[in-house]
Enzyme design. Structure first.
Site, PDB file in Angstrom:
ATOM      1  N   SER A  73       0.819  -1.210   0.000  1.00 49.08           N
ATOM      2  CA  SER A  73       0.000   0.000   0.000  1.00 49.08           C
ATOM      3  C   SER A  73       0.858   1.268   0.000  1.00 49.08           C
ATOM      4  CB  SER A  73      -0.899   0.044   1.239  1.00 49.08           C
ATOM      5  OG  SER A  73      -1.687  -1.113   1.313  1.00 49.08           O
TER       6      SER A  73
HETATM    7  N1  SAH Z   1      -0.254  -5.305   3.921  1.00 49.19           N
HETATM    8  C1  SAH Z   1       0.560  -5.593   2.751  1.00 49.19           C
HETATM    9  C2  SAH Z   1      -0.096  -5.224   1.429  1.00 49.19           C
HETATM   10  C3  SAH Z   1      -1.251  -6.031   1.170  1.00 49.19           C
HETATM   11  S1  SAH Z   1      -1.697  -6.295  -0.523  1.00 49.19           S
HETATM   12  C4  SAH Z   1       1.903  -4.949   2.816  1.00 49.19           C
HETATM   13  O1  SAH Z   1       2.178  -4.186   3.759  1.00 49.19           O
HETATM   14  O2  SAH Z   1       2.710  -5.213   1.935  1.00 49.19           O
HETATM   15  C5  SAH Z   1      -2.978  -7.442  -0.181  1.00 49.19           C
HETATM   16  C6  SAH Z   1      -2.481  -8.798   0.240  1.00 49.19           C
HETATM   17  O3  SAH Z   1      -3.618  -9.546   0.642  1.00 49.19           O
HETATM   18  C7  SAH Z   1      -1.800  -9.577  -0.864  1.00 49.19           C
HETATM   19  O4  SAH Z   1      -0.553 -10.042  -0.416  1.00 49.19           O
HETATM   20  C8  SAH Z   1      -2.759 -10.742  -1.117  1.00 49.19           C
HETATM   21  O5  SAH Z   1      -2.113 -11.927  -1.515  1.00 49.19           O
HETATM   22  C9  SAH Z   1      -3.448 -10.888   0.234  1.00 49.19           C
HETATM   23  N2  SAH Z   1      -4.752 -11.527   0.218  1.00 49.19           N
HETATM   24  C10 SAH Z   1      -5.728 -11.436  -0.715  1.00 49.19           C
HETATM   25  N3  SAH Z   1      -6.790 -12.155  -0.349  1.00 49.19           N
HETATM   26  C11 SAH Z   1      -6.485 -12.730   0.851  1.00 49.19           C
HETATM   27  C12 SAH Z   1      -7.190 -13.603   1.739  1.00 49.19           C
HETATM   28  N4  SAH Z   1      -8.400 -14.063   1.481  1.00 49.19           N
HETATM   29  N5  SAH Z   1      -6.553 -13.975   2.888  1.00 49.19           N
HETATM   30  C13 SAH Z   1      -5.306 -13.534   3.174  1.00 49.19           C
HETATM   31  N6  SAH Z   1      -4.610 -12.719   2.364  1.00 49.19           N
HETATM   32  C14 SAH Z   1      -5.182 -12.315   1.212  1.00 49.19           C
END
Ligand code: SAH
Length: 226
Positions: A73
């Site tokens: 993000s």
């Molecule tokens: N917080 C992260 C950015 C998140 S991007 C950071 O600081 O880098 C969103 C993330 O959510 C991605 O890595 C994606 O793989 C994960 N994601 C998507 N759907 C998900 C689910 N159902 N359960 C867990 N993670 C999930």
């Protein structure tokens, strides 16, 4: 496996350049968050070690690709969401979407313990490695489906969701402690996503709309990228 950074050795020393760029970025963001602990945490966590990008790109105020169609993000959003959680250092926090591990690292400096769930195994492995190398011992990372939360560690005083579900997953609300706060982007991909803050008081849950946001979708297990 096979994200762009998987095979890269992770350096863990800051340089004068990375310190300078990070200070400039955080100074820019500082005016938009009132919580000095959040600002201090973002000054401390070396964002450039969580992304595979040139220093100046790592410290721009924008999201960045982390492989597997996922993004880390924008720093302002990390600051706003961390501030919205209203942390005093005593909390246990559940994060959905570990991604690079950057948000988890920021939370680790603001709360007692962080439990982070990531759907894509190779992202979880890489995040775990980075967090270990940087000494974040109060973060636990698990591969799993965030729609289910982390029942065996629940309830959580704080929950942060960093991918957007179209509606709030009921399991997460169930795992929110009394007096707890949950912050999540909710809405359809490419649609009208809003950052919501929910507070639980007994059986009552109040919702605040913190404004429009753009997040990658929260995936269901069967749609996970390989
Ligand atoms: N917080 C992260 C950015 C998140 S991007 C950071 O600081 O880098 C969103 C993330 O959510 C991605 O890595 C994606 O793989 C994960 N994601 C998507 N759907 C998900 C689910 N159902 N359960 C867990 N993670 C999930």
């Amino acid at each position: 496996m096979g994200g762009p950074g998987d095979a890269m050795p992770i350096p863990f020393t800051d340089s004068p350049d990375s310190e300078r760029l990070r200070r400039a970025l955080v100074d820019e963001i500082a005016g938009r968050v009132d919580d000095p602990r959040v600002v201090a945490a973002m000054r401390a966590v070396p964002r450039h070690l969580f992304v595979d990008a040139p220093l100046a790109t790592a410290y721009g105020d924008h999201p960045l690709p982390i492989g597997h169609d996922q993004t880390i993000s924008q720093p302002t959003i990390v600051a706003v969401m961390s501030g919205a959680l209203d942390l005093d250092g005593s909390e246990r926090v559940l994060e959905i979407g570990t991604g690079s591990g950057y948000q988890a690292a920021v939370l680790a400096r603001l709360a007692r313990e962080v439990f982070s769930i990531e759907l894509v195994p190779s992202l979880a492995v890489l995040a775990r490695r980075r967090l270990d190398e940087l000494g974040f011992t109060n973060v636990r990372v698990r591969v799993g489906d965030g729609y289910l939360g982390w029942p065996d560690a629940a309830p959580f005083g704080r929950i942060i969701v960093t991918a957007a579900p179209t509606t709030l997953p009921p399991a997460l609300l169930d795992q929110l402690a009394d007096g707890g706060v949950l912050v999540a982007p909710v809405g359809a991909q490419g649609g009208n996503q809003r950052l919501l803050r929910l507070r639980r008081k007994g059986a009552l849950v109040s919702t605040e709309d913190l404004g429009p946001v753009v997040f990658v979708p929260m995936l269901h297990g069967r749609d996970a990228p390989a």
